[in-house]
Motif scaffolding. Structure first.
Motif, PDB file in Angstrom:
ATOM      1  N   ILE A  65       3.562  -7.959   2.887  1.00  0.00           N
ATOM      2  CA  ILE A  65       2.341  -7.157   2.846  1.00  0.00           C
ATOM      3  C   ILE A  65       1.123  -8.059   2.685  1.00  0.00           C
ATOM      4  CG2 ILE A  65       1.034  -5.510   1.431  1.00  0.00           C
ATOM      5  CD1 ILE A  65       3.776  -4.148   0.854  1.00  0.00           C
ATOM      6  N   THR A  66       1.192  -9.010   1.773  1.00  0.00           N
ATOM      7  CA  THR A  66       0.023  -9.877   1.553  1.00  0.00           C
ATOM      8  C   THR A  66      -0.297 -10.699   2.794  1.00  0.00           C
ATOM      9  OG1 THR A  66       1.390 -11.566   0.472  1.00  0.00           O
ATOM     10  CG2 THR A  66       0.250  -9.996  -0.956  1.00  0.00           C
ATOM     11  N   GLN A  67       0.712 -11.136   3.516  1.00  0.00           N
ATOM     12  CA  GLN A  67       0.461 -11.873   4.753  1.00  0.00           C
ATOM     13  C   GLN A  67      -0.300 -11.015   5.755  1.00  0.00           C
ATOM     14  OE1 GLN A  67       0.958 -15.123   5.526  1.00  0.00           O
ATOM     15  NE2 GLN A  67       1.431 -15.289   3.361  1.00  0.00           N
ATOM     16  N   HIS A  68       0.095  -9.757   5.868  1.00  0.00           N
ATOM     17  CA  HIS A  68      -0.575  -8.858   6.812  1.00  0.00           C
ATOM     18  C   HIS A  68      -1.949  -8.442   6.306  1.00  0.00           C
ATOM     19  CE1 HIS A  68       2.705  -8.538   9.648  1.00  0.00           C
ATOM     20  NE2 HIS A  68       3.536  -8.311   8.650  1.00  0.00           N
ATOM     21  N   LEU A  69      -2.098  -8.275   5.004  1.00  0.00           N
ATOM     22  CA  LEU A  69      -3.400  -7.881   4.457  1.00  0.00           C
ATOM     23  C   LEU A  69      -4.461  -8.946   4.677  1.00  0.00           C
ATOM     24  CD1 LEU A  69      -2.788  -6.115   1.019  1.00  0.00           C
ATOM     25  CD2 LEU A  69      -3.704  -5.130   3.114  1.00  0.00           C
ATOM     26  N   LEU A  70      -4.069 -10.207   4.639  1.00  0.00           N
ATOM     27  CA  LEU A  70      -5.049 -11.290   4.780  1.00  0.00           C
ATOM     28  C   LEU A  70      -5.826 -11.196   6.084  1.00  0.00           C
ATOM     29  CD1 LEU A  70      -3.065 -14.311   3.297  1.00  0.00           C
ATOM     30  CD2 LEU A  70      -4.886 -12.970   2.224  1.00  0.00           C
ATOM     31  N   LEU A  71      -5.239 -10.590   7.093  1.00  0.00           N
ATOM     32  CA  LEU A  71      -5.943 -10.417   8.363  1.00  0.00           C
ATOM     33  C   LEU A  71      -7.156  -9.509   8.241  1.00  0.00           C
ATOM     34  CD1 LEU A  71      -2.894  -9.937  10.754  1.00  0.00           C
ATOM     35  CD2 LEU A  71      -4.343 -11.952  10.540  1.00  0.00           C
ATOM     36  N   TYR A  72      -7.174  -8.655   7.226  1.00  0.00           N
ATOM     37  CA  TYR A  72      -8.233  -7.670   7.074  1.00  0.00           C
ATOM     38  C   TYR A  72      -9.268  -8.078   6.033  1.00  0.00           C
ATOM     39  CZ  TYR A  72      -5.002  -5.035   9.835  1.00  0.00           C
ATOM     40  OH  TYR A  72      -4.167  -4.641  10.850  1.00  0.00           O
ATOM     41  N   GLY A  73      -9.167  -9.303   5.539  1.00  0.00           N
ATOM     42  CA  GLY A  73     -10.100  -9.766   4.533  1.00  0.00           C
ATOM     43  C   GLY A  73     -11.445 -10.143   5.121  1.00  0.00           C
ATOM     44  N   ASP A  74     -12.464 -10.035   4.275  1.00  0.00           N
ATOM     45  CA  ASP A  74     -13.766 -10.542   4.689  1.00  0.00           C
ATOM     46  C   ASP A  74     -13.786 -12.047   4.442  1.00  0.00           C
ATOM     47  OD1 ASP A  74     -14.036 -10.760   1.937  1.00  0.00           O
ATOM     48  OD2 ASP A  74     -15.539  -9.181   1.764  1.00  0.00           O
ATOM     49  N   PHE A  75     -14.944 -12.652   4.523  1.00  0.00           N
ATOM     50  CA  PHE A  75     -15.038 -14.103   4.396  1.00  0.00           C
ATOM     51  C   PHE A  75     -14.415 -14.614   3.103  1.00  0.00           C
ATOM     52  CE2 PHE A  75     -17.444 -17.898   3.073  1.00  0.00           C
ATOM     53  CZ  PHE A  75     -17.059 -18.746   4.089  1.00  0.00           C
ATOM     54  N   THR A  76     -14.648 -13.919   2.000  1.00  0.00           N
ATOM     55  CA  THR A  76     -14.133 -14.365   0.710  1.00  0.00           C
ATOM     56  C   THR A  76     -12.796 -13.738   0.349  1.00  0.00           C
ATOM     57  OG1 THR A  76     -15.244 -12.596  -0.504  1.00  0.00           O
ATOM     58  CG2 THR A  76     -16.476 -14.662  -0.179  1.00  0.00           C
ATOM     59  N   GLY A  77     -12.487 -12.613   0.937  1.00  0.00           N
ATOM     60  CA  GLY A  77     -11.270 -11.896   0.571  1.00  0.00           C
ATOM     61  C   GLY A  77     -11.451 -10.958  -0.598  1.00  0.00           C
ATOM     62  N   ARG A  78     -12.671 -10.851  -1.102  1.00  0.00           N
ATOM     63  CA  ARG A  78     -12.917  -9.978  -2.251  1.00  0.00           C
ATOM     64  C   ARG A  78     -12.614  -8.513  -1.940  1.00  0.00           C
ATOM     65  NH1 ARG A  78     -14.996 -12.970  -6.097  1.00  0.00           N
ATOM     66  NH2 ARG A  78     -16.314 -14.726  -5.555  1.00  0.00           N
ATOM     67  N   ASN A  79     -12.771  -8.117  -0.701  1.00  0.00           N
ATOM     68  CA  ASN A  79     -12.498  -6.725  -0.354  1.00  0.00           C
ATOM     69  C   ASN A  79     -11.012  -6.379  -0.490  1.00  0.00           C
ATOM     70  OD1 ASN A  79     -11.892  -8.335   1.993  1.00  0.00           O
ATOM     71  ND2 ASN A  79     -11.864  -6.459   3.202  1.00  0.00           N
ATOM     72  N   LEU A  80     -10.153  -7.382  -0.505  1.00  0.00           N
ATOM     73  CA  LEU A  80      -8.712  -7.125  -0.581  1.00  0.00           C
ATOM     74  C   LEU A  80      -8.189  -6.975  -2.002  1.00  0.00           C
ATOM     75  CD1 LEU A  80      -7.399  -9.588   2.136  1.00  0.00           C
ATOM     76  CD2 LEU A  80      -7.844  -7.138   2.340  1.00  0.00           C
ATOM     77  N   THR A  81      -8.934  -7.435  -2.987  1.00  0.00           N
ATOM     78  CA  THR A  81      -8.442  -7.417  -4.364  1.00  0.00           C
ATOM     79  C   THR A  81      -8.093  -6.004  -4.837  1.00  0.00           C
ATOM     80  OG1 THR A  81      -9.690  -9.420  -4.848  1.00  0.00           O
ATOM     81  CG2 THR A  81      -8.925  -8.159  -6.727  1.00  0.00           C
ATOM     82  N   PRO A  82      -8.984  -5.017  -4.683  1.00  0.00           N
ATOM     83  CA  PRO A  82      -8.586  -3.671  -5.138  1.00  0.00           C
ATOM     84  C   PRO A  82      -7.455  -3.074  -4.300  1.00  0.00           C
ATOM     85  CG  PRO A  82     -10.802  -3.636  -4.184  1.00  0.00           C
ATOM     86  CD  PRO A  82     -10.370  -5.059  -4.239  1.00  0.00           C
ATOM     87  N   ILE A  83      -7.418  -3.416  -3.026  1.00  0.00           N
ATOM     88  CA  ILE A  83      -6.342  -2.911  -2.158  1.00  0.00           C
ATOM     89  C   ILE A  83      -5.006  -3.492  -2.614  1.00  0.00           C
ATOM     90  CG2 ILE A  83      -5.423  -2.930   0.189  1.00  0.00           C
ATOM     91  CD1 ILE A  83      -8.382  -3.005   1.137  1.00  0.00           C
ATOM     92  N   ALA A  84      -4.970  -4.793  -2.833  1.00  0.00           N
ATOM     93  CA  ALA A  84      -3.733  -5.446  -3.278  1.00  0.00           C
ATOM     94  C   ALA A  84      -3.293  -4.909  -4.631  1.00  0.00           C
ATOM     95  CB  ALA A  84      -3.924  -6.956  -3.334  1.00  0.00           C
ATOM     96  N   ASP A  85      -4.239  -4.677  -5.526  1.00  0.00           N
ATOM     97  CA  ASP A  85      -3.910  -4.140  -6.841  1.00  0.00           C
ATOM     98  C   ASP A  85      -3.277  -2.758  -6.706  1.00  0.00           C
ATOM     99  OD1 ASP A  85      -3.872  -4.125  -9.708  1.00  0.00           O
ATOM    100  OD2 ASP A  85      -5.680  -2.884  -9.688  1.00  0.00           O
ATOM    101  N   GLY A  86      -3.829  -1.928  -5.838  1.00  0.00           N
ATOM    102  CA  GLY A  86      -3.271  -0.599  -5.620  1.00  0.00           C
ATOM    103  C   GLY A  86      -1.890  -0.629  -5.001  1.00  0.00           C
ATOM    104  N   VAL A  87      -1.706  -1.501  -4.014  1.00  0.00           N
ATOM    105  CA  VAL A  87      -0.389  -1.630  -3.371  1.00  0.00           C
ATOM    106  C   VAL A  87       0.644  -2.122  -4.378  1.00  0.00           C
ATOM    107  CG1 VAL A  87       0.928  -2.930  -1.655  1.00  0.00           C
ATOM    108  CG2 VAL A  87      -1.284  -1.946  -1.039  1.00  0.00           C
ATOM    109  N   LEU A  88       0.268  -3.104  -5.171  1.00  0.00           N
ATOM    110  CA  LEU A  88       1.201  -3.626  -6.171  1.00  0.00           C
ATOM    111  C   LEU A  88       1.534  -2.552  -7.201  1.00  0.00           C
ATOM    112  CD1 LEU A  88       2.826  -6.086  -6.935  1.00  0.00           C
ATOM    113  CD2 LEU A  88       0.852  -6.946  -8.177  1.00  0.00           C
ATOM    114  N   GLY A  89       0.550  -1.751  -7.573  1.00  0.00           N
ATOM    115  CA  GLY A  89       0.810  -0.634  -8.489  1.00  0.00           C
ATOM    116  C   GLY A  89       1.808   0.352  -7.897  1.00  0.00           C
TER     117      GLY A  89
END
Length: 118
Positions: A37-61
């Motif tokens: 999942i994290t490998q695939h999510l990285l494709l959707y990150g912005d320049f810093t990847g900050r937009n993925l942090t809440p998404i990853a937290d939710g998926v992990l939850g």
């Protein structure tokens, strides 16, 4: 978060290391799914990847709750983990960083051509 963390990205490192620690206690099938999942999510990150942090937290939850309920990773995620990652990152048609870079390149080339043409 202070300015130094923002500039250096140390807050992101801390967050993602925390996600890794949480994932290590999941069953092996969930750990493998998390890695994919994290490998695939990285494709959707912005320049810093900050937009993925809440998404990853939710998926992990979701993975933690599902594992606690005794479900397998396959029962929760199905066969299409790439599709799952796309869905949580913004739904079908979500743009990857490749798409955004391609669009920007096309805009820049069009501007240059227009400038050269007149």
């Amino acid at each position: 978060m202070n300015i130094w963390e923002t500039i250096t990205g140390s807050d992101l490192t801390r967050d993602w290391n925390g996600f890794g620690d949480r994932a290590k206690v999941l069953p092996p099938d969930y750990q493998a799914a998390w890695a994919e999942i994290t490998q695939h999510l990285l494709l959707y990150g912005d320049f810093t990847g900050r937009n993925l942090t809440p998404i990853a937290d939710g998926v992990l939850g979701l993975l933690e709750e599902s594992a606690a309920e005794g479900l397998t990773a396959h029962q929760v995620l199905g066969d299409d983990i790439a599709g799952f990652a796309a869905a949580v990152a913004g739904g079908d048609g979500a743009k990857t960083f490749h798409d955004r870079w391609r669009e920007q390149l096309n805009r820049n080339v069009a501007k240059k051509l227009k400038h050269l043409g007149g």
